[in-house]
Design an enzyme around this catalytic site. Structure first.
Site, short mmCIF file in Angstrom:
data_model
loop_
_atom_site.label_atom_id
_atom_site.label_comp_id
_atom_site.label_asym_id
_atom_site.label_seq_id
_atom_site.Cartn_x
_atom_site.Cartn_y
_atom_site.Cartn_z
N SER A 65 -4.42 8.19 38.00
CA SER A 65 -5.71 8.09 37.31
C SER A 65 -6.69 9.04 37.97
CB SER A 65 -6.25 6.67 37.36
OG SER A 65 -7.59 6.60 36.91
N TYR A 104 -8.57 -0.39 42.12
CA TYR A 104 -7.72 0.38 41.21
C TYR A 104 -7.65 1.84 41.66
CZ TYR A 104 -6.06 2.32 36.76
OH TYR A 104 -5.35 2.98 35.78
N LYS A 123 -4.36 4.05 42.82
CA LYS A 123 -3.94 5.26 42.13
C LYS A 123 -3.93 6.46 43.07
CE LYS A 123 -3.03 3.41 38.22
NZ LYS A 123 -1.62 3.37 37.74
#
Length: 258
Positions: free
Chosen positions: A150, A163, A167
Site C-alpha cells: 500500500s 496498517y 504494509k
C-alpha cells in the site's frame, strides 16, 4: 500476440495456476478475474464461504476453486496449497492480498493486541503462504509472487498507522523473498492508493469528491487497475523484474504523499 491467439489462449488456458488470497471480492477478486481472463486457473481464498462460492461461480467452473479460512491460520495455508496441488497439480503464481485494518486512530493510543493481529494477518500470513508454495512447487519449478502492499507503507499514513507499518513490512518481505528465491522465482509488490472496495470504504464514502480532488488522474482506483498491474508482474513481460514495488496511485504521490 494477436487477438485471435489471445482468444484461443483464454479458451484453452495457459496451463498456469495462481493462488490468490483474500480474493472473494475487492482487489483480490479483481486480480483473480484478470488472471482467469488471460487463461490462467486460480485458487482463491477468503473468510466467508458464501461470498467465496459466489466469486468462484462468477470466475467460471473449471477455472477457479475456493478454499475458505482465515489467512493467518497455518492449517488454512496448508489446506489451500494442498487443494491447489490436488486440483491443478501446480502453483505457478502466488498473490498475497489478504489483509485487515480493524483500527482507525493515532499511534499513541494503538492497542498493541490489535497491532499484533494486523501484523499476523497482513505480514506473517503472506510469509506462510510463500513458504508453503515454495515447498510445494516453486522451489523446483519456478514462478512468481506478488505481494499487495500500500502507499500507506511507503509514506506516513495518519490514523491507519498500524496498517501502514504492516504494509511497510510487506515491502521489505518482498525484498527478502526476491533475494532468497532468485533466480527461479520473481517476487514483487504493488502499492495501491485508495481503491474503491468495501475494505477501503471508510477512506472515501460520503466525501469521495473531496478525496478524488487529490488525485491527478481524477478518480479513485478500482480493482481492475490492480488486477492489470498484477497480471503484468505475473507474466513473461516482467521476466527481468524482481524485488520491486510498483506504485499504482492515480498520481497522488505527485501531490507530496498519501
Amino acid at each position: 500476440m494477436t487477438a485471435a491467439q489471445q482468444q484461443q489462449e483464454q479458451q484453452e488456458g495457459t496451463g498456469k495456476v495462481a493462488l490468490v488470497t483474500g480474493a472473494s471480492r475487492g482487489i483480490g477478486y479483481g486480480i483473480a478475474q484478470a488472471l482467469v481472463a488471460r487463461g490462467d486457473r486460480v485458487v482463491i481464498t477468503g473468510r466467508n464461504g458464501d461470498t467465496l462460492k459466489e466469486a468462484v461461480e462468477s470466475l467460471g467452473a473449471g477455472r477457479a476453486i475456493g478454499i475458505a479460512g482465515k489467512a493467518h491460520d497455518e492449517a488454512h495455508q496448508a489446506s489451500a496449497v494442498e487443494h491447489a496441488m490436488e486440483e491443478f497439480g501446480r502453483i505457478d503464481y502466488l498473490v498475497n492480498n489478504a489483509g485487515t485494518n480493524p483500527v482507525f486512530g493515532p499511534m499513541a493510543e494503538l492497542d498493541l493486541g490489535v497491532a499484533r493481529k494486523v501484523f499476523e494477518t497482513n505480514v506473517i500470513s503472506a510469509l506462510g503462504f510463500a513458504q508453503q508454495t515454495w515447498r510445494a512447487w516453486q522451489k523446483d519449478n519456478g514462478g512468481a509472487i506478488v505481494n499487495i502492499a500500500s502507499v500507506a507503507g511507503i509514506s506516513a499514513s495518519p490514523f491507519v498507522g498500524a496498517y501502514g507499518m504492516s504494509k511497510a513490512a510487506m515491502v521489505n518481505l518482498t525484498l527478502q523473498l526476491a533475494h532468497e528465491f532468485a533466480p527461479g522465482v520473481r517476487v514483487n509488490s504493488i502499492a495501491p492508493a485508495v481503491v474503491k472496495t468495501k475494505f477501503a470504504a471508510a477512506l472515501y464514502e460520503g466525501r469521495e469528491e473531496e478525496v478524488v480532488a487529490s488525485y491527478p488522474l481524477g478518480r479513485l482506483g478500482v480493482p481492475e487497475d490492480i488486477g492489470g498491474a498484477a497480471a503484468f508482474l505475473l507474466s513473461d513481460a516482467a521476466a527481468w523484474i524482481t524485488g520491486q514495488t510498483l506504485v499504482v496511485d492515480g498520481g497522488i504521490f505527485l501531490n507530496a504523499g498519501f
